[in-house]
Scaffold this active site. Structure first.
Site, PDB file in Angstrom:
ATOM      1  N   ASP A 150       0.781   2.619   3.706  1.00 53.37           N
ATOM      2  CA  ASP A 150      -0.124   3.707   3.290  1.00 53.37           C
ATOM      3  C   ASP A 150       0.667   5.022   3.176  1.00 53.37           C
ATOM      4  O   ASP A 150       0.182   6.098   3.535  1.00 53.37           O
ATOM      5  CB  ASP A 150      -1.310   3.870   4.245  1.00 53.37           C
TER       6      ASP A 150
ATOM      7  N   HIS B  23       0.839  -1.212   0.000  1.00 57.20           N
ATOM      8  CA  HIS B  23       0.000   0.000   0.000  1.00 57.20           C
ATOM      9  C   HIS B  23       0.871   1.259   0.000  1.00 57.20           C
ATOM     10  O   HIS B  23       1.252   1.774   1.050  1.00 57.20           O
ATOM     11  CB  HIS B  23      -0.895  -0.038   1.252  1.00 57.20           C
TER      12      HIS B  23
HETATM   13  O1  DOR Z   1      -4.762   8.948   4.633  1.00 51.28           O
HETATM   14  C1  DOR Z   1      -4.976   8.520   3.518  1.00 51.28           C
HETATM   15  N1  DOR Z   1      -4.354   9.030   2.454  1.00 51.28           N
HETATM   16  N2  DOR Z   1      -5.856   7.534   3.367  1.00 51.28           N
HETATM   17  C2  DOR Z   1      -6.270   7.127   2.149  1.00 51.28           C
HETATM   18  O2  DOR Z   1      -7.084   6.253   2.079  1.00 51.28           O
HETATM   19  C3  DOR Z   1      -5.751   7.784   0.930  1.00 51.28           C
HETATM   20  C4  DOR Z   1      -4.443   8.409   1.185  1.00 51.28           C
HETATM   21  C5  DOR Z   1      -4.032   9.358   0.111  1.00 51.28           C
HETATM   22  O3  DOR Z   1      -4.146   9.026  -1.070  1.00 51.28           O
HETATM   23  O4  DOR Z   1      -3.548  10.441   0.439  1.00 51.28           O
HETATM   24 ZN    ZN Z   2      -7.096   3.983   2.208  1.00 50.36          ZN
END
Ligand code: DOR
Ligand code: ZN
Length: 431
Positions: free
Chosen positions: A306, A57
């Site tokens: 993430d 991710h």
């Molecule tokens: O905090 C986040 N940022 N959560 C997400 O689901 C998308 C991501 C982003 O693309 O910045």
């Molecule tokens: Zn997300």
């Protein structure tokens, strides 16, 4: 060209050994190996050798937001963080919902050559949640997409989700869900609870995540499909996963937790600093403790970053206007060391499982997360478990600098990353 790593302990276990890497493979492992003439020798006493990390991710932002990150800068951050493969999320501009965009990302990753970049394909056209994207075309493209996700958005319509799961079985792919029931998070700014109430933020309730996870586990079971849950953030989701895995088998249901949900809590929000704004939001200390336990136990399979770079204008503004997300690639190993190793919840073999082996299995990558034995591809990460460093956003390889760990001293330093036997990062520098 060979690399000889001298005196590291494999998975932090047993006696120190020498590992000779030749032609991209682990050629020999032994108590004392003589360096071939062409060998680059790495002194690794006191260090731990692990299979290269795999991030399911990552947001690399290219195409569209090259002011935050590019495939090149994100690949550098990944290599420096010990990663040998990353999955690039589809919420780019244009969206990676077709073969042209996924092939572009894949090709740029190959040209950069620091980490294997696997594009994630969008589940729905334009991430709008209305119409399935051409999953088959993306799967059959040169990029060979095997993971689909609308991450950033939830595939909220149960019929669309059902169809995506059904199609994915024929493609031998996995659908990764950003679990957030949108009707329950309208205007949400922070974890719904004591702190959000005190600060006056609209709440993001735990049940908005848990209800989608429960629904999708049932849909995946019905379709006989592989479902992966992105960024699990609540204790209740861990309970749902435990139930679903018992019922459906852990070959079908998998889940990731981010480093920030393991370490940080909503107590941080009282600073009003949007660097702490992320989706799903930082939860309570009790949630974080349960996530750590679930990861140790295997109810949560792996850690995924993430990694979400944002340019300064999208973060240095008032909370409600700020974009959610934080950098993660270069700090993941350290946060896992702090939260899981220093606490005794995982040993280094366990770290190999959650940062490398399980994510490679979930995504079906044959050449990553492999055992440290002769003949295997030399995708390797060397870690100094005792060293500490101070995080400085401006010094990270990402173009953006939105790290929540600014100024923090963290344990665990990646000292070497090898991709198919080639040095991609060494002592904090590329190549
Ligand atoms: O905090 C986040 N940022 N959560 C997400 O689901 C998308 C991501 C982003 O693309 O910045
Ligand atoms: Zn997300």
């Amino acid at each position: 060209m060979s690399v000889l790593i001298k005196g590291a302990r494999l998975y932090g276990e047993g006696d120190p050994v020498d590992v000779l890497v030749t032609d991209g493979l682990i050629a020999e492992i032994g108590a004392s190996i003589e360096a071939p003439d062409d060998a680059e020798v790495i002194e690794a006493a006191g260090q731990v050798l692990l299979p290269g990390f795999v991030d399911l991710h990552t947001h690399l932002r290219e195409p569209g937001r090259e002011d935050a990150e590019t495939i090149e800068s994100g690949s550098a951050a990944a290599a420096l963080g010990g990663y040998t493969a990353v999955f690039a999320m589809a919420n780019t501009d244009p969206v990676a919902d077709n073969a042209v965009v996924v092939e572009h990302v894949w090709r740029r990753g190959r040209e950069t050559g620091l980490v294997d970049v696997h594009p994630v394909g969008a589940v729905t056209v334009g991430l709008k949640g209305e119409k399935l994207a051409e999953l088959g075309t993306m799967a059959k493209s040169a990029a060979g997409v095997r993971m689909f996700s609308d991450d950033g958005h939830c595939v909220a319509d149960p019929l669309i989700m059902r169809r995506a799961l059904e199609y994915s079985t024929a493609l031998n792919a996995v659908v990764a869900q950003h679990a957030e029931e949108p009707r329950l998070t309208v205007g949400a700014q922070a974890h719904e609870g004591r702190i959000a109430s005190r600060l006056g933020y609209a709440g993001w309730p735990a049940s908005a995540e848990e209800s989608i996870v429960a629904r999708d586990c049932l849909l995946a079971q019905h379709a006989g499909a592989k479902l992966h849950i992105c960024h699990v953030s609540t204790a209740g989701t861990a309970d749902v996963l435990r139930w679903a895995k018992n019922r459906h088998g852990s070959g079908f249901i998998s889940a990731e937790v981010t480093p920030h949900h393991l370490l940080l809590t909503d107590e941080r929000l009282s600073t009003y600093d949007p660097v702490n704004k992320v989706n799903p939001p930082l939860r309570t200390g009790a949630d974080a403790a349960r996530l750590r336990a679930a990861l140790a136990e295997g109810v949560i399979d792996c850690v995924a970053t993430d990694h979400a770079p944002h340019p300064v204008q999208d973060k240095d503004c008032e909370w409600a206007a700020a974009k959610p997300g934080m950098l993660g690639l270069q700090t993941a190993l350290s946060v896992v060391t702090e939260t899981m190793v220093r606490t005794g919840l995982l040993d280094w073999r366990g770290v190999a499982r959650v940062l490398s082996e399980r994510p490679a299995e979930i995504a079906g990558l044959p050449d990553h997360g492999r055992p440290l034995v002769t003949g295997e591809p030399a995708n390797l990460t060397l870690v100094d478990p005792d060293a500490e460093w101070t995080v400085r956003g401006a010094e990270l390889a990402s173009i953006a600098a939105n790290t929540p760990y600014e100024g923090m001293r963290l344990p665990g330093v990646v000292t070497l990353t090898l991709l198919r036997g080639r040095i991609t990062a060494r002592e904090g520098k590329i190549g």
